[in-house]
Design an enzyme around this catalytic site. Structure first.
Site, mmCIF file in Angstrom:
data_model
loop_
_atom_site.group_PDB
_atom_site.id
_atom_site.type_symbol
_atom_site.label_atom_id
_atom_site.label_comp_id
_atom_site.label_asym_id
_atom_site.label_seq_id
_atom_site.Cartn_x
_atom_site.Cartn_y
_atom_site.Cartn_z
ATOM 1 N N ARG A 14 4.987 -6.102 2.182
ATOM 2 C CA ARG A 14 5.200 -5.215 3.335
ATOM 3 C C ARG A 14 4.328 -5.668 4.522
ATOM 4 N NH1 ARG A 14 3.212 -2.542 7.472
ATOM 5 N NH2 ARG A 14 1.429 -1.952 6.199
ATOM 6 N N ASP A 15 3.046 -5.393 4.436
ATOM 7 C CA ASP A 15 2.154 -5.702 5.559
ATOM 8 C C ASP A 15 2.191 -7.200 5.874
ATOM 9 O OD1 ASP A 15 -0.019 -4.951 7.415
ATOM 10 O OD2 ASP A 15 -1.235 -6.190 6.122
ATOM 11 N N HIS A 205 -8.997 -1.939 3.729
ATOM 12 C CA HIS A 205 -8.025 -2.994 4.046
ATOM 13 C C HIS A 205 -8.671 -3.939 5.059
ATOM 14 C CE1 HIS A 205 -3.726 -4.245 5.061
ATOM 15 N NE2 HIS A 205 -4.408 -4.740 6.079
ATOM 16 N N HIS A 207 -9.189 -7.728 7.005
ATOM 17 C CA HIS A 207 -8.574 -8.955 7.484
ATOM 18 C C HIS A 207 -9.644 -10.034 7.556
ATOM 19 C CE1 HIS A 207 -4.705 -7.285 9.557
ATOM 20 N NE2 HIS A 207 -4.845 -6.847 8.328
ATOM 21 N N CYS A 238 -2.613 -12.300 12.226
ATOM 22 C CA CYS A 238 -3.243 -11.259 13.032
ATOM 23 C C CYS A 238 -2.344 -11.003 14.234
ATOM 24 C CB CYS A 238 -4.624 -11.693 13.493
ATOM 25 S SG CYS A 238 -5.382 -10.481 14.590
ATOM 26 N N ASN A 247 -4.535 -10.812 6.808
ATOM 27 C CA ASN A 247 -4.961 -10.153 5.572
ATOM 28 C C ASN A 247 -5.814 -11.046 4.668
ATOM 29 O OD1 ASN A 247 -3.517 -7.649 5.914
ATOM 30 N ND2 ASN A 247 -1.634 -8.816 5.584
HETATM 31 MG MG MG Z 1 -3.105 -5.983 7.312
#
Ligand code: MG
Length: 303
Positions: A14-15, A205, A207, A238, A247
């Site tokens: 997803r992300d 979460h 990055h 990003c 991520n």
């Molecule tokens: Mg992310």
């Protein structure tokens, strides 16, 4: 605080894919099925957003209908509003995430509403989810900084958390949307939010945009945080810095945790193979160091 087990939520499908060029539906299904087979405990599978907003997720229903649902895996979906939460519960999801940005400017840029206006919806989303046997996680985006406003005060993030929990959110997550988090910022945020809600699950979460993701994880482990998002291969760039890493790569996280004696349940070798597969799907080299070099236990033959 000593942590002996970490629950990783894999967000690549997803992300991750949301910030990559669109890939075929069949490849998304293969990716999720392969991830399920690595014994990850949680996978964020799809999002139910308007296809005009995020064309990469236009086939969410089709993907979810076709994946092999492993009963050992907790699958989740992201939904931006009532309509999205309705679609998610109709599709059978029991874990739904909604995003509210701690930064007013970032929230307005995303959905043209203030943070306060977004928070006003949480109670209704919770009611809809709970009425259908699902839970709601509020992800607080820009928790460690905003590309438009700069630093975000931990007290501001704490205010968002207070509102979300008062309105019935089951869990909260803190998103380092643009990789502005550092160990110092992680400490300051956790000091502000964690003691107030010892029983509310909190997920982080990170990055790796500026190389601090694993350092941030280590800092959070000291606070007893046991839930982290990560993305296979480091899928997903990003959004505010073209070409930069996004991520944290799941195999980098698993690799470090296992060496520390912290269990994740994940089969690291299988996960590295999935990262390689993901790299083929998106057609670019992914930023994961463990994908490039292999695990530290891999020996070089003597020649
Ligand atoms: Mg992310």
């Amino acid at each position: 605080m000593s942590v002996d087990h970490v629950s990783i939520r894999e967000v690549g499908p997803r992300d991750g894919l949301q910030s990559e060029d669109p890939i075929p539906t069949a490849d998304k299904i293969r990716l999720i099925d392969a991830l399920s087979a690595t014994c990850l405990s949680r996978i964020e599978a799809v999002s139910f957003v308007h296809p005009k907003a995020i064309p990469q997720m236009a086939d969410a229903d089709e993907v979810w209908a076709s994946v092999r649902r492993d009963p050992e895996v907790r699958y989740s979906a992201l939904a931006p509003n009532v309509r999205g939460v309705r679609r998610a519960v109709d599709a059978g999801f029991e874990e739904i995430e909604v995003v509210v940005s701690a930064s007013d400017t970032h929230n307005r840029k995303n959905i043209n509403r203030s943070t306060d206006e977004s928070l006003e919806d949480v109670a209704e989303l919770v009611e809809l989810a709970h009425g259908n046997g699902a839970s709601i996680e509020v992800i607080v985006a820009t928790s460690f900084g905003c590309p438009y406003e700069g630093d975000i005060a931990p007290s501001r993030v704490a205010w968002v958390v207070d509102r979300a929990i008062a309105d019935g959110a089951d869990r909260v997550a803190f998103g380092d949307t643009t990789g502005m988090g550092t160990p110092r910022r992680v400490r300051e945020l956790l000091d502000a939010v964690k003691p107030n809600y010892p029983d509310v699950p909190m997920l982080l979460h990170f990055h790796n945009t500026r190389g601090t993701a694993l350092a941030n994880v280590l800092t959070a482990l000291d606070y007893g945080v046991t839930e982290f998002d990560a993305s296979v291969g480091g899928l997903g760039g990003c959004p505010y810095a073209p070409g930069a890493s996004g991520n944290l790569a799941t195999e980098e996280l698993v690799h470090m945790l296992h060496d520390m004696g912290i269990a994740t349940g994940v089969d690291l070798d299988a996960l590295i193979e999935v990262a390689r597969m993901a790299e083929g799907f998106v057609g670019r080299e992914l930023p994961s160091g463990v994908l490039r070099a292999g695990p530290r236990t891999k020996l070089t033959p003597i020649t």
